[in-house]
Design a protein around this motif. Structure first.
Motif, short mmCIF file in Angstrom:
data_model
loop_
_atom_site.label_atom_id
_atom_site.label_comp_id
_atom_site.label_asym_id
_atom_site.label_seq_id
_atom_site.Cartn_x
_atom_site.Cartn_y
_atom_site.Cartn_z
N GLN A 71 0.82 -1.21 0.00
CA GLN A 71 0.00 0.00 0.00
C GLN A 71 0.85 1.26 0.00
O GLN A 71 0.50 2.27 -0.63
N GLN A 74 2.51 1.78 -3.53
CA GLN A 74 1.56 2.23 -4.54
C GLN A 74 1.00 3.61 -4.26
O GLN A 74 0.71 4.37 -5.19
N HIS A 75 0.84 3.93 -2.97
CA HIS A 75 0.25 5.22 -2.59
C HIS A 75 1.06 5.82 -1.43
O HIS A 75 0.66 5.71 -0.27
N ASP A 80 -3.84 10.25 -1.15
CA ASP A 80 -4.07 9.43 -2.35
C ASP A 80 -4.59 8.04 -1.98
O ASP A 80 -5.46 7.49 -2.65
N TYR A 81 -4.03 7.49 -0.90
CA TYR A 81 -4.46 6.16 -0.48
C TYR A 81 -5.92 6.17 -0.02
O TYR A 81 -6.71 5.30 -0.41
N LYS A 83 -8.24 8.33 -0.80
CA LYS A 83 -9.10 8.60 -1.96
C LYS A 83 -9.30 7.33 -2.79
O LYS A 83 -10.42 7.04 -3.23
N TYR A 84 -8.22 6.59 -2.99
CA TYR A 84 -8.31 5.35 -3.77
C TYR A 84 -9.17 4.32 -3.05
O TYR A 84 -10.07 3.71 -3.66
N MET A 85 -8.90 4.11 -1.76
CA MET A 85 -9.65 3.11 -1.01
C MET A 85 -11.12 3.50 -0.89
O MET A 85 -12.01 2.64 -0.95
N ASP A 86 -11.38 4.78 -0.73
CA ASP A 86 -12.75 5.24 -0.60
C ASP A 86 -13.54 4.99 -1.89
O ASP A 86 -14.75 4.75 -1.86
N SER A 87 -12.84 5.02 -3.02
CA SER A 87 -13.51 4.83 -4.31
C SER A 87 -13.89 3.37 -4.56
O SER A 87 -14.77 3.08 -5.37
N ILE A 88 -13.22 2.44 -3.89
CA ILE A 88 -13.50 1.01 -4.10
C ILE A 88 -13.98 0.33 -2.81
O ILE A 88 -14.11 -0.89 -2.77
N HIS A 219 -2.93 3.32 6.84
CA HIS A 219 -1.79 3.86 6.09
C HIS A 219 -0.71 4.36 7.04
O HIS A 219 0.48 4.10 6.83
#
Length: 265
Positions: A71, A74-75, A80-81, A83-88, A219
Motif C-alpha cells: 500500500q 503504490q500510494h 491518495d491512499y 481517496k483510492y480506497m474510498d472509491s473502491i 496507512h
C-alpha cells in the motif's frame, strides 16, 4: 532505475571509451582543480563516486521494493491512499483494512504493552499512531450498538447469556476508576472469539461506518511499520547521497576559497 546500477555499472560507467570521452570533456571545462592530480585521476575519482553512490542508492531502493508494504509503495501519500480506497470501499474491504490495523497494533504488544500508560510506544507503532488508534477505538466503542443499547437483562444474565462462565461483562473493558481500556477492546476484536461475537460484530459495524478513519490509520501504521527495515534503507540512502555529494562539496569549497580567500583557482 538505481537498482540496475550494480549490474550495468561496470559495462557503462567503467567503459574505457566513455571514460576517455568524459576525460576530454573535463579537459575542456576544468578550471578549478581541487588538488594536483592528472585529468585521468580526476575522471576516475568522479566515476568511483558516481558508481558507489548509485550502488548504495540501488541497494536502498532494492530493499525498499522488497520490504515496504504494498500500500505504501503504490500510494506514498495518505490522501491518495484514502481517496483510492474510498472509491473502491466495500464492507469486506474496510473490515480487511481494520483487521490489518489491529494486527499491526497487536504485533507491537510487547514493546508498547498496547497502551501508552504502560510504557514507551513501539518504534514500529509510534505514539502518534498509537494515540490516534486508541482514540478511534474509543469513538467506535461509544458509537457501537453494544455500548448504546446493551442487552436488556440483568448483569448476571448478560454474563451467562453473552459470555461463558467466569467472563466479566464490564470489568475487562473499564478500569475501577471508570476509564475505558481500549487495548482490551482491540484484543477482543482481533481474537474474535465465538463467545465475543455480539460485542465484536457491533464494534466492526461501528468501525465500518467510519471507513475513512480506518484507511487513514491503516496507512499511518503501515508507513511506520518495520522500524529496523526503514533504518537500514535510510542508512543506504544516506551513504549513497553522501558519496555523490563529495565532488559537489569539494568544488563548492574550492569556489568559496577562490571568492573569499583570494586563492587563485
Amino acid at each position: 532505475m538505481t537498482i540496475l546500477v550494480p549490474f550495468i555499472g561496470y559495462l557503462i560507467i567503467f567503459n574505457q571509451s566513455i571514460q576517455s570521452y568524459v576525460g576530454l570533456v573535463f579537459d575542456k571545462i576544468e578550471y578549478i582543480p581541487l588538488s594536483k592530480p592528472t585529468s585521468g585521476e580526476h575522471v576516475a575519482l568522479r566515476f568511483y563516486n558516481l558508481y558507489f553512490g548509485l550502488l548504495f542508492l540501488g541497494i536502498g531502493s532494492f530493499l525498499y521494493t522488497i520490504f515496504a508494504p504494498r500500500q505504501i509503495k503504490q500510494h506514498p501519500l495518505i490522501a491518495d491512499y484514502v481517496k483510492y480506497m474510498d472509491s473502491i470501499a466495500t464492507e469486506n474491504l474496510t473490515r480487511a483494512s481494520l483487521d490489518n490495523l489491529l494486527g499491526i497494533f497487536m504485533s507491537s504488544n510487547d514493546a508498547e504493552q498496547r497502551h501508552p500508560m504502560y510504557g514507551l510506544p513501539s518504534l514500529s507503532f509510534p505514539s502518534e499512531v498509537s494515540s490516534l488508534t486508541h482514540a478511534f477505538i474509543k469513538s467506535v466503542f461509544v458509537q457501537s450498538e453494544w455500548a448504546r443499547k446493551p442487552p436488556e437483562a440483568s448483569p448476571d444474565e448478560q454474563e451467562h447469556e453473552e459470555f461463558p462462565e467466569g467472563e466479566e461483562h464490564l470489568a475487562e473493558i473499564y478500569t475501577g476508576s471508570g476509564y475505558l481500556l481500549t487495548d482490551v477492546i482491540v484484543e477482543r476484536m482481533y481474537a474474535n472469539r465465538r463467545f465475543d461475537s455480539y460485542f465484536v460484530e457491533s464494534m466492526f459495524d461501528s468501525a465500518i461506518r467510519n471507513s475513512r478513519d480506518v484507511f487513514v490509520l491503516e496507512h499511518q501504521a503501515l508507513d511506520c511499520s518495520n522500524f529496523l527495515g526503514r533504518l537500514v534503507v535510510i542508512a543506504f540512502y544516506a551513504l549513497g547521497f553522501s558519496i555523490l555529494f563529495i565532488p559537489t562539496a569539494k568544488i563548492t569549497l574550492a569556489i568559496l576559497k577562490a571568492l573569499y580567500l583570494g586563492e587563485a583557482p
